[in-house]
Design an enzyme around this catalytic site. Structure first.
Site, mmCIF file in Angstrom:
data_model
loop_
_atom_site.group_PDB
_atom_site.id
_atom_site.type_symbol
_atom_site.label_atom_id
_atom_site.label_comp_id
_atom_site.label_asym_id
_atom_site.label_seq_id
_atom_site.Cartn_x
_atom_site.Cartn_y
_atom_site.Cartn_z
ATOM 1 N N CYS A 89 0.807 -1.325 0.022
ATOM 2 C CA CYS A 89 0.005 -0.110 -0.121
ATOM 3 C C CYS A 89 0.770 1.180 -0.020
ATOM 4 C CB CYS A 89 -0.951 -0.126 0.946
ATOM 5 S SG CYS A 89 -2.307 1.034 0.982
ATOM 6 N N HIS A 134 -3.727 -5.053 0.180
ATOM 7 C CA HIS A 134 -3.319 -5.731 1.351
ATOM 8 C C HIS A 134 -3.194 -6.957 1.400
ATOM 9 C CE1 HIS A 134 -2.713 -1.687 3.798
ATOM 10 N NE2 HIS A 134 -3.725 -1.477 2.933
ATOM 11 N N GLU A 147 -1.964 -9.078 3.467
ATOM 12 C CA GLU A 147 -2.464 -9.459 5.028
ATOM 13 C C GLU A 147 -3.915 -9.613 5.103
ATOM 14 O OE1 GLU A 147 -2.111 -5.144 5.317
ATOM 15 O OE2 GLU A 147 -1.015 -6.573 4.127
#
Length: 197
Positions: free
Chosen positions: A77, A178, A180
């Protein structure tokens, strides 16, 4: 494996640590130059603002350290955007790993900024994508984007704007989304970054 997560007063380090733990790894959050240089993998996450993030990196001398790392390096990001040459966010000069600008979304009123939500990826062949599911859904939250360029290995679109989802050059990767927070697709991308690259 020694995994270093760059500390630079930008958010999102906790969710990256949790994602690593789900894959069976531990990471350390650090702004220590030697710790970053000696790590097996470096992750450069970020939720924040470009100019203040770059000010911290310069204050700590990390702007010079990061661009010279040789191990696999993943920006996420804001981290990816800071790897580019410059950002329209407060007219900020960034690290210059990728010679491409970061632009602000300028879209019709039906498409809100920030772009927030799930998009599919269109991917070129790369080891980062090994085992990726056919439906490659990833989670994005951003107001700025990187145009398509020679380092783009995955793209997506929002409104009429197609843009870079992943950059790659040498040991450097950057994800606008993202991983994650991107369920199966994101987990596989992180796993490949740790185990394949």
């Amino acid at each position: 494996m020694n995994i270093a997560i760059v500390k630079y007063n930008a958010g999102n380090t906790r969710s990256v640590l949790c994602a690593l733990q789900r894959l069976g790894y531990e990471g350390i959050v650090t702004d220590d130059q030697k710790a970053l240089e000696s790590a097996d993998r470096v992750i450069f996450p970020g939720v924040g603002e470009a100019s203040t993030a770059m000010a911290y990196l310069r204050e700590k001398g990390l702007d010079q350290v990061l661009v010279n790392l040789k191990q696999p390096f993943l920006g996420i990001c804001l981290g990816m955007q800071l790897m580019c040459a410059r950002s329209e966010e407060n007219n900020t000069t960034t690290l210059g790993i990728f010679d491409v600008p970061v632009r602000k979304f300028r879209l019709t009123c039906e498409y809100k900024v920030p772009h927030m939500g799930w998009n599919t990826l269109s991917c070129k062949q790369d080891n980062l994508f090994m085992g990726l599911p056919e439906k490659r859904w990833c989670y994005f939250v951003h107001s700025y984007y990187v145009p398509l360029c020679s380092s783009t290995i995955a793209s997506t679109e929002y409104g009429s704007q197609e843009f870079t989802a992943i950059l790659h050059r040498d040991n450097f990767y950057g994800c606008q989304f993202h991983p994650e927070k991107s369920a199966e697709s994101g987990e596989m991308i992180l796993k490949n970054f740790l185990e394949v690259l």
